[in-house]
Write an enzyme that holds these catalytic residues in place. Structure first.
Site, mmCIF file in Angstrom:
data_model
loop_
_atom_site.group_PDB
_atom_site.id
_atom_site.type_symbol
_atom_site.label_atom_id
_atom_site.label_comp_id
_atom_site.label_asym_id
_atom_site.label_seq_id
_atom_site.Cartn_x
_atom_site.Cartn_y
_atom_site.Cartn_z
ATOM 1 C CG ASP A 86 -1.822 1.216 1.296
ATOM 2 O OD1 ASP A 86 -1.908 1.946 0.288
ATOM 3 O OD2 ASP A 86 -2.437 1.445 2.347
ATOM 4 C CG ASP A 126 -1.814 6.712 2.124
ATOM 5 O OD1 ASP A 126 -2.180 7.560 1.288
ATOM 6 O OD2 ASP A 126 -2.280 6.643 3.274
ATOM 7 C CG ASP A 152 -0.201 1.394 5.950
ATOM 8 O OD1 ASP A 152 0.367 0.917 6.955
ATOM 9 O OD2 ASP A 152 -1.383 1.778 5.952
#
EC number: 2.7.7.-
Length: 357
Positions: free
Chosen positions: A105, A107, A259
């Protein structure tokens, strides 16, 4: 929802828009992802929060889609893990986890070039997210792990990020990856983030990456290329050069905003492909590596549900806002006629506005 008629009106309209979207995405275009082995996957959803409810499961695709159509959640998730008892409240042991998808992830936060509020988005921070995906893929996943574009699933999250799933075409490799436990996944991401970088024994991949960056900073690299003991070589340099080298290494190690909880958490949920992101109203959309590499995917264009950009509202926006461009049209607090696509963004960000008759 509350005693404010204007707020109630906005909430009801937003709920109606999500319902319209899911009806089109499910019944017409078949966009919504149905997680494979559905009965062993946990489903979560949120309305005003990211995750209001989880520990749900469905035995059939029909039941799942009927539920989505009925509830039309603003945020929709599925578990990365496959579980014997996905609807039981508790951790991995209680739920009976038996395998897990591996996904990254990315981000990103606002960049130095962004001029907007921290929660807003623009081409700059979205471009940074794109760049980080390419770094992850081209510096690590392709050369180090022998994967190619067919082995990856890349998903725009609907906000300032991407999910990158490892989905090798080789069934045996996929089986091994999905059997990784928390320790294996932790080692994997820490290697990519350079957390276990050993300057006394530099591996070839990190050596190549850092030599490339040293060249950009005009740091002589010939001796670094010939040795794995970088610590001794660095300590032999002048103070200013040594400081520049360490600063460069730290900068390279911090390039990726991954993440780590997504890799670490056994029962992590990720957004369902084909849903909408409840904070932006943008689509959670699978894209190809080539479309990202060639800069053909524009989140603020291709991430917008086109039908919502044609549905217009007269509004009164009651607070100052940074500009936002969707499908080439720019809106801010002075805008009085806006499309549903922008209305969803305002609502998701908690902006004070009123829909006029």
């Amino acid at each position: 929802m509350n005693d404010n008629p204007a707020t109630d009106k906005v909430f009801k309209e937003v709920s109606s828009l999500y319902k319209q979207y899911f009806e089109y995405a499910i019944l017409v275009r078949k966009w919504l992802e149905i997680p494979d082995d559905l009965s062993h996957r946990e489903i979560g959803y949120g309305m005003l929060k990211k995750v209001d409810n989880r520990n749900m499961s469905f035995n059939t695709e029909r039941d799942y889609l009927a539920w989505v159509l009925k509830e039309s959640p603003f945020h929709l998730y599925k578990s990365l893990s496959y579980m014997e008892y996905p609807d039981i409240v508790g951790g991995a042991a209680k739920k009976g986890l038996f395998k897990r998808e591996v996904a990254f992830d990315i981000d990103t936060h606002k960049t130095e070039k962004c001029t907007h509020d921290d929660s807003w988005i623009c081409e700059e921070c979205l471009g940074e997210a794109r760049n980080q995906v390419l770094i992850l893929i081209e510096d690590f996943l392709f050369p180090d792990f022998g994967l190619d574009e067919k082995d990856l699933k890349i998903v725009f999250t609907g906000n300032r990020g991407y999910h990158i799933y490892l989905k090798p075409e080789d069934p045996e490799l996929l089986k091994r990856i999905e059997k990784w436990g928390k320790n294996e996944r932790r080692y994997f991401i820490e290697y990519i983030l350079g957390k276990n970088l050993n300057l006394r024994n530099m591996g070839s991949r990190w050596k190549n990456i850092l030599v490339r960056e040293f060249n950009k900073n005009k740091i002589a690299t010939k001796k670094f290329e010939k040795t794995s003991d970088w610590k001794t070589e660095i300590d032999n340099r002048k103070d200013t050069t040594r400081r520049t080298i360490y600063e460069t290494i730290d900068k390279v190690k911090s390039r990726l905003e991954l993440d780590e909880k997504v890799m670490d958490d056994d029962i992590r949920l990720l957004r369902t492909i084909g849903s909408l992101h409840g904070y932006t109203g943008l689509m959670v959309k699978e894209i190809t590596y080539n479309s990202l590499k060639n800069n053909q995917f524009d989140p603020l264009n291709h991430g917008v549900f086109s039908k919502f950009h044609k549905k217009m509202y007269n509004v009164k926006i009651k607070q100052e806002l940074d500009p936002l461009t969707l499908k080439g049209d720019t809106f801010d607090h002075n805008s009085t006629e806006i499309p549903a696509s922008y209305l969803l963004f305002l609502f998701g960000h908690g902006i004070d506005f009123e829909i006029l008759e």
